[in-house]
Design an enzyme around this catalytic site. Structure first.
Site, mmCIF file in Angstrom:
data_model
loop_
_atom_site.group_PDB
_atom_site.id
_atom_site.type_symbol
_atom_site.label_atom_id
_atom_site.label_comp_id
_atom_site.label_asym_id
_atom_site.label_seq_id
_atom_site.Cartn_x
_atom_site.Cartn_y
_atom_site.Cartn_z
ATOM 1 N N LYS A 1 -8.107 0.369 -4.981
ATOM 2 C CA LYS A 1 -9.255 -0.236 -4.307
ATOM 3 C C LYS A 1 -10.556 0.376 -4.796
ATOM 4 O O LYS A 1 -10.660 1.579 -5.020
ATOM 5 C CB LYS A 1 -9.150 -0.027 -2.791
ATOM 6 C CG LYS A 1 -8.070 -0.898 -2.134
ATOM 7 C CD LYS A 1 -8.190 -0.829 -0.627
ATOM 8 C CE LYS A 1 -6.974 -1.391 0.085
ATOM 9 N NZ LYS A 1 -6.833 -2.851 -0.095
ATOM 10 N N ASP B 1 0.844 -1.191 0.000
ATOM 11 C CA ASP B 1 0.000 0.000 0.000
ATOM 12 C C ASP B 1 0.877 1.238 0.000
ATOM 13 O O ASP B 1 1.802 1.343 0.814
ATOM 14 C CB ASP B 1 -0.867 0.039 1.270
ATOM 15 C CG ASP B 1 -2.104 -0.836 1.155
ATOM 16 O OD1 ASP B 1 -2.229 -1.557 0.154
ATOM 17 O OD2 ASP B 1 -2.930 -0.799 2.082
ATOM 18 N N SER C 1 -0.790 -1.362 5.989
ATOM 19 C CA SER C 1 -0.220 -0.340 6.855
ATOM 20 C C SER C 1 1.188 -0.724 7.328
ATOM 21 O O SER C 1 1.939 0.139 7.786
ATOM 22 C CB SER C 1 -1.129 -0.152 8.067
ATOM 23 O OG SER C 1 -2.487 -0.245 7.676
ATOM 24 N N ARG D 1 -6.495 -20.655 6.826
ATOM 25 C CA ARG D 1 -6.791 -22.009 7.322
ATOM 26 C C ARG D 1 -8.191 -22.444 6.896
ATOM 27 O O ARG D 1 -8.419 -23.598 6.538
ATOM 28 C CB ARG D 1 -6.660 -22.065 8.847
ATOM 29 C CG ARG D 1 -5.224 -22.057 9.320
ATOM 30 C CD ARG D 1 -5.066 -22.868 10.603
ATOM 31 N NE ARG D 1 -3.690 -22.823 11.099
ATOM 32 C CZ ARG D 1 -2.708 -23.603 10.653
ATOM 33 N NH1 ARG D 1 -2.956 -24.500 9.695
ATOM 34 N NH2 ARG D 1 -1.500 -23.503 11.143
#
Lengths: 336, 203
Positions: free
Chosen positions: A87, A30, A279, A171
């Site tokens: 985005k 990002d 971030s 998972r």
């Protein structure tokens, strides 16, 4: 040799999924400025995600988060040679088409932004450029793929610096693949029916309005020209691909909480094809060093000496305990 | 067989190579190359598609740039697809990726435009015939020197070969068609080169 336009094809599934394959083994970062994009490119990022604010700042700011300012995205596109992603709000095809027109290489239909459509995600086959979507489970991944997603990523919990939700989601997907491997054709169809049912919520609500308790699903357009049966058929196709390939038929990345080189390595070990870092890079103390370290750890995710070396004296972003996030502020709950 | 394994569509090349070797009745093993010692005892090297800037940076930080270049000059068959072609080219016109100057072509990166301009087109490859060319943010070969052009798209070369090198701006590994992988295996067999080094490989 002359150009034969009738033989030219753009926006094929092969091109969309192929684009995603070129990012495998890489880190997508990002960035909010051209300078950050250059740092990411130099550090070895395979692509950058152009944003106005990184997820942790979006989380802190609250309010409605929309696609980034096109001017900002253009600046970033002009600054680097690697692909630039952006985005788009869940279900917001118009934002998607604006970004496509701008020249963005891939869209992220992202829960980090405020969703625009309460019923449907974007029908991604309507776009020429590829789209990546988040998923918390195998059924969510199947829905996104049948809608045309060329790449899947875990949702995780963006902007937290906490890896637990990304691990939960990979998972859930991996377990789903294991189960699908064992299913008979009949069982696959049963699963497809269940996966397709979420597309009928709008029709169900409206037919209830009209007829009371009765359902009126009909055989006509439920979602982007597809009837429920057609959606089921598409879901069966995706499930069969998963069974045959023993993995998702599209590239599968980690996202939502990757804050350190070891986090990246862990997600690779759990079978992801690459890593998004939101971030984690530019909220760390030394972004340049962190960016390089995450790239090296992802490339060499089982070289623990190297990961130890690159992790030395790195200060990651501050993290957030998932339990301390009010349920309505959990980004992963956006989309379905 | 060596396959540069840092980044890109590595597994697609591996699958295609194994299928091609089966078609040719050859028995090969494929090793992903990530460090210098991986380069020992290989008879061919594929540099896959991916992000050329990223792959270039990684080749450099793991000290493989000079090794690959030297093995190439000594005769190791090398095939570069898309990003791989950029890396083995003579000139990229971009100081973010310095070509190895193995294949005498000049390339222009992302010259067709961005992803929205990526395309599929049927190619006519000399010695192979019709082939589905998948071009993804592909480079353009803007100038050729001492190479044989095997295919053109829109009057620009898209597949070239010279001595022990092959370069394609498109991605055969994304299709089920393994004829170019077979062509590369033929080249590997013909050259009969095996790289040496201090460390013993397992190929």
């Amino acid at each position: 040799m002359t150009l034969n336009l009738s033989e030219l094809r753009f926006g094929d599934e092969l091109l969309k999924r192929g684009f995603a394959k070129m990012t495998k083994g890489g880190v997508i970062m990002d960035v909010t400025t051209a300078e950050q994009a250059v740092i990411a490119e130099k550090a070895g990022a395979v692509s950058v995600m152009a944003l106005e604010r990184v997820p942790s700042d979006i989380r802190a700011a609250g309010g409605v988060a929309r696609m980034a300012d096109p001017e900002k995205i253009k600046e970033i596109m002009n600054a680097v040679s690697i692909p630039v992603m952006a985005k788009v709000r869940i279900g917001h095809i118009s934002e998607g088409l604006v970004l496509q027109q701008l020249g963005v290489d891939m869209l992220d239909e992202s829960e980090v932004l405020t969703p625009a459509d309460p019923f449907f995600h974007i029908y991604k086959k309507d776009l020429t450029i590829p789209v990546v979507c988040g998923a918390r489970s195998i059924q969510e991944a199947v829905r996104r793929i049948l809608e045309g997603a060329a790449m899947i990523r875990t949702k995780g919990e963006a902007g937290t610096g906490n890896i637990i939700e990304a691990v939960r989601h990979i998972r859930m997907v991996n377990e789903g693949i294991k189960i699908i491997k064992t299913l008979s054709n009949e069982e696959l169809i049963k699963a497809a029916r269940n996966i397709a049912s979420s597309y009928s919520i709008l029709r169900h609500n409206v037919s209830k309005d009209l007829f009371g308790a009765e359902d009126y699903l009909g055989e006509f357009d439920l979602y982007s020209g597809l009837s429920l049966e057609a959606i089921e058929k598409e879901a069966v196709k995706v499930l069969k691909d998963i069974k045959r390939l023993d993995r998702l038929p599209v590239v599968n990345f980690a996202a939502g909480g990757v804050a350190t080189p070891s986090d990246g390595a862990l997600m690779m070990k759990l079978g992801t094809d690459g890593v998004f870092v939101g971030s984690g890079i530019f909220k760390s103390k030394d972004p340049e060093k962190m960016a390089r370290a995450v790239v090296e750890a992802v490339e060499n995710y089982e070289d623990y000496k190297l990961i130890g070396d690159v992790s030395s004296n790195l200060v990651g972003m501050p993290g957030i305990e998932i339990e301390n996030i009010p349920p309505e502020q959990k980004l992963q709950e956006r989309g379905w | 067989m060596g396959l540069l394994g840092f980044q890109g569509d590595v597994s697609e090349h591996k699958t295609a190579l194994l299928k091609a070797s089966k078609n040719r009745g050859m028995n090969i093993t494929v090793r992903e190359i990530r460090k210098d010692s991986d380069m020992n005892n290989i008879s061919g090297l594929i540099i896959p598609g991916g992000e050329s800037t990223t792959i270039y940076n990684l080749i450099n930080s793991y000290g493989l740039y000079a090794r690959i270049k030297n093995e190439g000059m000594n005769g190791l068959p090398i095939w570069g697809t898309c990003a791989g072609l950029i890396i083995i080219s003579k000139n990229t016109g971009d100081d973010r990726v310095i070509g190895m100057d193995l294949l005498d072509v000049e390339v222009e990166r992302n010259a067709y435009g961005r992803q929205i301009n990526s395309f599929i087109s049927e190619l006519d490859i000399s010695g192979i015939g019709k082939f589905e060319g998948v071009f993804i943010r592909a480079p353009v070969i803007s100038h050729v020197g001492d190479v044989e052009v095997m295919a053109y798209y829109n009057e620009k070369p898209v597949m070239v070969r010279h001595m022990n090198y092959i370069g394609t701006t498109f991605h055969p590994e994304l299709t089920d068609d393994t004829r170019i992988h077979e062509l590369f295996l033929d080249l590997v067999e013909r050259e009969g080169y095996t790289s040496t080094g201090n460390n013993k490989g397992d190929n």
